[in-house]
Design an enzyme around this catalytic site. Structure first.
Site, short mmCIF file in Angstrom:
data_model
loop_
_atom_site.label_atom_id
_atom_site.label_comp_id
_atom_site.label_asym_id
_atom_site.label_seq_id
_atom_site.Cartn_x
_atom_site.Cartn_y
_atom_site.Cartn_z
N SER A 116 0.71 -1.09 0.23
CA SER A 116 -0.47 -0.09 0.18
C SER A 116 0.63 1.36 0.23
CB SER A 116 -0.96 -0.20 1.19
OG SER A 116 -2.28 0.64 1.06
N GLU A 212 -2.13 -2.35 -8.40
CA GLU A 212 -3.25 -2.20 -7.52
C GLU A 212 -3.36 -1.04 -6.93
OE1 GLU A 212 -3.34 -3.19 -3.77
OE2 GLU A 212 -1.80 -2.29 -3.34
N HIS A 277 -4.88 -5.73 -1.66
CA HIS A 277 -5.11 -5.07 -0.85
C HIS A 277 -6.73 -5.77 -0.75
CE1 HIS A 277 -3.59 -1.02 -0.83
NE2 HIS A 277 -3.97 -1.22 0.27
#
Length: 307
Positions: A116, A212, A277
């Site tokens: 992330s 992502e 995620h």
């Protein structure tokens, strides 16, 4: 794009430091994550400011200087074998240039794990230290605490990386084909935000790019991809692996955008590869030579992620 230096795998009893370079950490989940690490016969130590909260900006785990100091101290501690991030959120870009990269280089290689917002640190470790890093579950993350597949895939990568040299996703080919290159990537919005920053990677030429994101509207994903395309950052990429798009808009719309923006690159693209995620996310090493088979939905590493 060259392969990066592979840190040593972990052994029972290894000391791992948990740091919070980005957002604030829920204490209960942190304790649960520490219990998982102890169950792996690791010796987890928590950096001093992991449970801090910035007085003014509550989305930060303490001040920039304290978050940077925690990471640098953990990395430079010769007793620490690995550094695991507690969570993502936001904040790495505020502290990454406060780190003493010369001191961290002198400390030698060790394992680094996160995803992330931690994408900015994956890029920094690749560019400034030349190290393979692991895009995987974080110590206070829900997936790490509760999902058996996420736990086991990370554990195998840390302790027995030769057992996970082929990562099978169940994903499908958006653009069919096979390609070889060096893995890199992470959160799309962070990669776009890195453009123009000090020590930023010039591009993904020769790479297998993993992408992502989370909680983004389709037009924002369009903006990030278009920015990378216009900057020439995707020129020469060998293949693309698409992970999860959790809490984004309906996937049919996201898929249409990904096809529109990436389909013309002329390289294999695989979707729904199971990292990021999503629930049960796989650990993907960055900086290793690998082969992507988009039709089979596999990524095969030339060597284990860790030595």
């Amino acid at each position: 794009m060259k392969e990066l230096h592979r840190p040593s795998r972990l052994a029972p009893g290894a000391r791992v430091a948990v740091v919070a370079p980005s957002g604030p950490v829920p204490e209960e989940r942190l304790q649960s994550g520490l219990d998982v690490l102890r169950g792996w016969d690791l010796d987890p130590v928590v950096a001093p400011h992991v449970l801090d909260r910035h007085r003014e900006f509550r989305y930060l785990a303490g001040t920039d200087a304290d978050r940077a100091a925690d990471l640098q101290s953990a990395w430079c501690d010769p007793a620490v074998d690995a550094v695991l991030c507690a969570r993502g959120g936001y904040g790495v870009q505020r502290m990454v240039d406060l780190l003493d990269w010369e001191a961290m280089r002198a400390a030698g290689p060790k394992v680094f794990v996160g995803f992330s917002d931690i994408t900015a640190l994956h890029e920094a470790f690749a560019r400034r230290l030349g190290l393979v890093t692991l895009h995987g579950p974080m110590a206070a993350g829900i997936d790490f605490v509760k999902n058996a597949h996420a736990q086991e895939h990370l554990r195998a990568t840390l302790f027995a990386p030769e057992t996970v040299r082929t990562i099978t996703s169940g994903g499908t080919a958006l653009v069919p084909g096979r390609a070889a290159g060096v893995t890199l990537g992470g959160c799309l919005s962070l990669l776009a935000a890195e453009l123009g920053t000090p020590h930023a990677r010039a591009g993904a030429h020769g790479g297998l790019l993993c992408l992502e994101d989370v909680g983004e509207e389709t037009y924002r994903l369009d903006r990030y991809l278009t920015q990378l395309l216009r900057a020439g950052w995707l020129d020469g990429v060998r293949g693309v692996l698409l992970g999860s798009w959790e809490r984004c808009e309906a996937y049919d719309g996201v898929r249409a955008l990904l096809t529109d923006r990436l389909g013309s690159l002329g390289v294999p693209v695989v979707e729904e590869f199971g990292f990021g995620h999503c629930e049960g996310a796989s650990t993907i090493p960055f900086g290793v030579a690998a082969e992507l088979d988009a039709d089979a939905g596999t990524l095969t590493l030339r060597e284990p992620a860790l030595s």
